[in-house]
Structure formats: structure tokens, C-alpha cells
Design an enzyme around this catalytic site. Sequence first.
Site, PDB file in Angstrom:
ATOM      1  N   LEU A 509      35.917  39.346  40.616  1.00 58.57           N
ATOM      2  CA  LEU A 509      36.930  39.817  39.580  1.00 58.57           C
ATOM      3  C   LEU A 509      36.183  39.268  38.335  1.00 58.57           C
ATOM      4  CD1 LEU A 509      39.815  40.329  38.675  1.00 58.57           C
ATOM      5  CD2 LEU A 509      40.574  38.221  39.079  1.00 58.57           C
ATOM      6  N   GLU A 510      36.151  40.297  37.339  1.00 62.44           N
ATOM      7  CA  GLU A 510      35.724  40.064  36.061  1.00 62.44           C
ATOM      8  C   GLU A 510      36.950  39.609  34.837  1.00 62.44           C
ATOM      9  OE1 GLU A 510      32.469  41.832  33.031  1.00 62.44           O
ATOM     10  OE2 GLU A 510      33.811  43.154  34.181  1.00 62.44           O
ATOM     11  N   ILE A 511      37.074  38.816  34.591  1.00 64.69           N
ATOM     12  CA  ILE A 511      38.155  38.431  33.657  1.00 64.69           C
ATOM     13  C   ILE A 511      37.844  38.387  32.363  1.00 64.69           C
ATOM     14  CG2 ILE A 511      39.751  36.409  32.896  1.00 64.69           C
ATOM     15  CD1 ILE A 511      40.180  35.957  35.849  1.00 64.69           C
TER      16      ILE A 511
END
Length: 763
Positions: A509-511
Site C-alpha cells: 500500500l503506497e500512501i
Amino acid sequence: MVASRAIGSLSRFSAFRILRSRGCICRSFTTSSALLTRTHINYGVKGDVAVIRINSPNSKVNTLNKEVQSEFIEVMNEIWANDQIRSAVLISSKPGCFVAGADINMLSSCTTPQEATRISQEGQRMFEKLEKSPKPVVAAISGSCLGGGLELAIACQYRIATKDRKTVLGVPEVLLGILPGAGGTQRLPKMVGVPAAFDMMLTGRNIRADRAKKMGLVDQLVEPLGPGIKSPEERTIEYLEEVAVNFAKGLADRKVSAKQSKGLVEKLTTYAMTVPFVRQQVYKTVEEKVKKQTKGLYPAPLKIIDAVKAGLEQGSDAGYLAESQKFGELALTKESKALMGLYNGQVLCKKNKFGAPQKNVQQLAILGAGLMGAGIAQVSVDKGLKTLLKDTTVTGLGRGQQQVFKGLNDKVKKKALTSFERDSIFSNLIGQLDYKGFEKADMVIEAVFEDLGVKHKVLKEVESVTPEHCIFASNTSALPINQIAAVSKRPEKVIGMHYFSPVDKMQLLEIITTDKTSKDTTASAVAVGLRQGKVIIVVKDGPGFYTTRCLAPMMSEVMRILQEGVDPKKLDALTTGFGFPVGAATLADEVGVDVAQHVAEDLGKAFGERFGGGSVELLKQMVSKGFLGRKSGKGFYIYQEGSKNKSLNSEMDNILANLRLPAKPEVSSDEDVQYRVITRFVNEAVLCLQEGILATPAEGDIGAVFGLGFPPCLGGPFRFVDLYGAQKVVDRLRKYESAYGTQFTPCQLLLDHANNSSKKFYQ
């Protein structure tokens, strides 16, 4: 068995942790005076049974290091010397963990193969003493029993395990580029048979307790208990201990046998393996399969086979010697350093460095029930998050809900869930066509069409119906978050949460944060991602963020290579041969040609010539023909629904011929093709760190491997630069720059590392 599983499997194992020592005292037993000086292992006596408790302080898991080893030997010597003790039970005080493996840092400090070999031999000697114990020892297993933990358990005379979801057994060392070095390659084949042992050691897969019982890895199962005055975990551990103590007494009294009766299939397999010809055929078959799947990029699997062969063909002494020597050889390979680096990176990316959020997200809402929206919903409800799933059409909503149910039902088929658990989890999902219930939402994740106007529209609608504290997260893969937040009344609550497809299988997951995103908003987004089971990187806002920005120039080079006449199948073979789990042409089909076109055009405008290479016209013509990749059945390949087989799309021949670009012989060898692809990726990754898009090299490596399929054996772009050499990377880039231009110009940070050989991304 290994390369194809390396990305998806690493995150399942918490096999290694750094230990910090602090004293603990075991109370409800008759104890020895030496107890007060021990910090990891203590024991008390119940009747004539010693109950040995493992409890590493200041850690959620138990791991094996030199302190643990020293204390374990000390405890066992006391037990063997005490005539009042006739047997022993080995159990963990930690819920959900028996022993999760060895301390990886012991290997990190090794500078020669001989040092690592000595570590292996010390473990072998310790477990040999345990195996030959004059007093029977029962391993009482609850939770993860992995790596050195399993080697410890199988050196005991008897094993009892709780039959629950948290109890798993395995030897994941191969996923770290090493082998089971404390006797595992010798004991496992004898215990479960050669084929099953090879499967465990060459894949690193987890084995559930019920399966372990059938294999002969565990002798007895204990059903977990429900809640009472104490928690279910505490009651189950107490019950497990009680059962184990009774069995230890039975073993000492010779009322029960440690030998497990084998079924007909096991007996036939054991007999067959006594025939030399059969053994040689098994070795040959396994070796061929390993070579095909690893493409020679991972040395550990073949070393595992060699160690097993040595023991079976030359005897135990030769087997243990081969195991320790090969362990030493593997511990210092580039592949092992790369894979261990990824493991350490995962540990870092599974922590919330932004602290606890002010308010936990209890009600989640998702806009868009398409592939991504439904996937996000599935990983949310699966972890107990109450989730609203909104779509604009009945058909779309129904399809999304069905996708979530199917994902959960697949787990039932694999016996990972019961039907009751599936239905209970699915009840966390509410599908709807309006904004009813959004007034209670703590976070809204939009997964609507990749159009800025559409995203502005839904953001305004969401802010009009949600409370002030509600966070708005966008699942965009490329649109800058600050542009999306431009119409927000509370931009500090707007953040990017870029999931990867398929959401239930991809770990990353790239925030994405903007200058206006608050720390608490970031902390909340990370907390939700961790609850969903994701490995998380947090990056700064900008066109393409980190992952899409690195993928785009690489894919531009892929298009150029195809336009130069390289066959898609050959390009796939070259890229998988370099370590990518999916070939470059196949990756374009998987991503979606229309998506690739959209990203290429947007990032081309943002970054200009540096994103040059192939012609976007190639993608445009494919889209106009309906060649969108796997989702449309045609791209560079033709796909048959329900089949893994694919064939080249001959209709692409004319498109590629009309857009043909001249190949440059001096940079068109197979090796050059591989390095043109990899260096475009690496250069952009380093530039992202230089510009502050990335906070750390570790996050860059995790994002590249777990989000984009960068070769795990290389450890990620930053680890690759350290291991391959910054100067060699720059030399490659300069060579290609002279042929193609500025898209290969090395960034300043890479030049800095090349000009100073002591400068490393990982010190």
C-alpha cells in the site's frame, strides 16, 4: 518453487527479530535459584516434569540468538542433572508464537562463510543434545513455529500443537536466501519423508497444524478453548500445557510411545526411498524443477537439495557437515543479503512511525464497487472493519459484492475459513447506491474512474455528508493528490492510498501525503493499511508518486525495445531471466494498455524527455484496436478465459512493423536489453530519493519489489546499486545515454555514490 513465491511469501514470516533483554520471573512452580539470572528461558517443576518456558522480553515473538542458546543449554543441563525430574515440556509464554526463528542479525554480523558455518554448527550441537536427551522432551506448540523454532521442535521427542489458525509450522529460510542450518535438512526428510521435506524447504510454505499432524510433523492436536474467566488464548495455553505435561509423564513411564504409526502411502513412500534408483530420480526431478523456476538466480534451493542428498547417501555426519558448510556459503551471498534486506524492510514498513491516530477508524466507506473498490472492501471486512460500499448502478454494486463474497468463499474452499466465519465477515459489508450512513464514516476511500473531474465531484459530495473528522483517501495511481485536494474544504484530511491489483493478493500500500496532509491523517491511513494486512510505504506527492513514476520510464523502454524488433516472448524471457516474476510484455498486458497509455501521456507531459523511449503511438493504436491486454482478451498476447496459456497476438505484427525503430547494435545484446530496462527503473528510483519523494531507501526497495515486481534476488533498486556498484550502474547509463539521449542521464545522487565508493544506501 521459490522465485515465483518470493514476493508473496516473504511477508508471511516474522521469522527473525532483534531481541532486547529484561528479566522475567516464572511464579507458579518450584523453581531453581538460577532462575533469577535468566531473561529468556526459565523453568519450574510440576511433579516430576520440568516445564520450560520461552519468553524473550520486550518482543512480541520468541527468537533464537546466542543468549537464548546459552540459557537453553544451562536449563537443559540442570534438568538432566536433577534426578527428581524425569521428563520435560517446552512451551512459550507468548500468545501466538512458539519460536519464530533465529535472529537474523547474527548472520548480518558475519564477515566470512566460516563465521556463519560456526553459527550453524553450534545450533546443530545444541539440538543434537536435545534429540539424544535421556529424558523425553515434549514441544507444546501454539502459534508460529518457524525456521529455527521448527528445528527446535523436531529435535524434541514429541510434539503437540493447538489446532487454530495462528499455529503454523515451516522452514522459511529459503526465502531469505539460506537453508535450515540447525539440523533441519537432516531431520525433516526422516520425519515427514523426502518429497514432503523438499516441498517444505524449497517453498518456505507454512503448514497448518492439522496438515502437520497428517504429515507426521506433529504427534497430537489440541482444540483451542473458548472464553471463560480468562481469555481464550490464556485458557488454551494452560490446557495445552496440561496435555503436554501428561504426555511427558506418559513418555517417562513408557505408557505412551513417541513413535507415530504410518499410513499405507507413507510406508510405500518410505520403502521406495530405500531404492537408490528411486532416490536419484527424485533428486533429478526436483533439481530440474528448481532450475526451471529459479532460472539460476537463487542459489539456496540447490544447496538444500545437496545437503539432503549428502545425509541420505553418505550418512548423518556427512549430512550435517554439508548443511553447515552450505549454510555458511549462502549466508554471505548477494542474494541472501538482498532477501534479508527485504525482510528487514518489511519489518520497518509494518510499523506506524506516525504514532497512534487520535481516533481509530471504525466505519469505513468505499466509493466505487469495481475491481479495486471491491478488493479494498474485501481486505477491510476480512479484518473486522465495518464497511459501506457505494456504487452508482445496481449492476456494478452487485458485481462488487459478489467479488467480495467470492474472495471469502475461496478461503472456505481452502479451509482457511469456515462457512460461519465467511458469513460473519461478509456481514461487515453494506452495499448501497446513495450516501446513507456516510454521516458516521471515519474514512472514505474513493476508487472511481481516473479522471480529475470525477474525483472532484465525489470529494465535494463526500464532504457534504461526512463529519469534520472524516478522512478522504484517493486510490489514484498517478493523479497528484494536491490537485484532487484543490476543491476540498479540509485539505488536511485528504490523502492518497494507492492499492495494487489484485488487492487481496498484492501486499503493498503506497500512501501519499501532500504539504497540507496532517500527521494525524497520515497516522490514521497507515493504521487502516496495517489492519488490512498491508506492507506500507509513505511517499510525498508528485506526478506518479513513487511506484508509477518508476514503472513508467521502464515501460517506455520496453515499448522502444519492442519497436526495435524484439519479440514479446523473447523480451519476457529476458526480463524473467533477470529476476522479474512477470515478463515485461506480459506486465503491459496485466497493467492494461489503456492505463499504460494514460500514464505515459500524463507523466510524459510532467517529465518531458526523461520519460522518452518508445512511442506512445504504439499504445494508442493498440487501444484503438481494442487490444487492452488481459482484461479485453488481447494485447501483446491472446488470452483464453479460464486458461493460463497464452499465444502471441499476430495482429500486433502490422502495428509494430509500421512503428518500427532502428535497433542500435552496440546496445542491443540480450544483456544490454536487460540492463536498459533495469537501469531506467533504478535511475528514477534514486532520483525519487534525491527529490524527497521517498523518505528512505528501504521504503523504495519495498515499494519496488512488493508493488512492481522488481527482482527480489536483487533486493530492490537501492540494494542493487549497493551490491552491483554505483559506478557500474553509472557506466551502463552513460553507455545507453550516448546511444539514446537524456532519458539515460544518471541523476546526481547516483553520481555522488559512484564518485565515492564508501557511500552506500545501506551502511
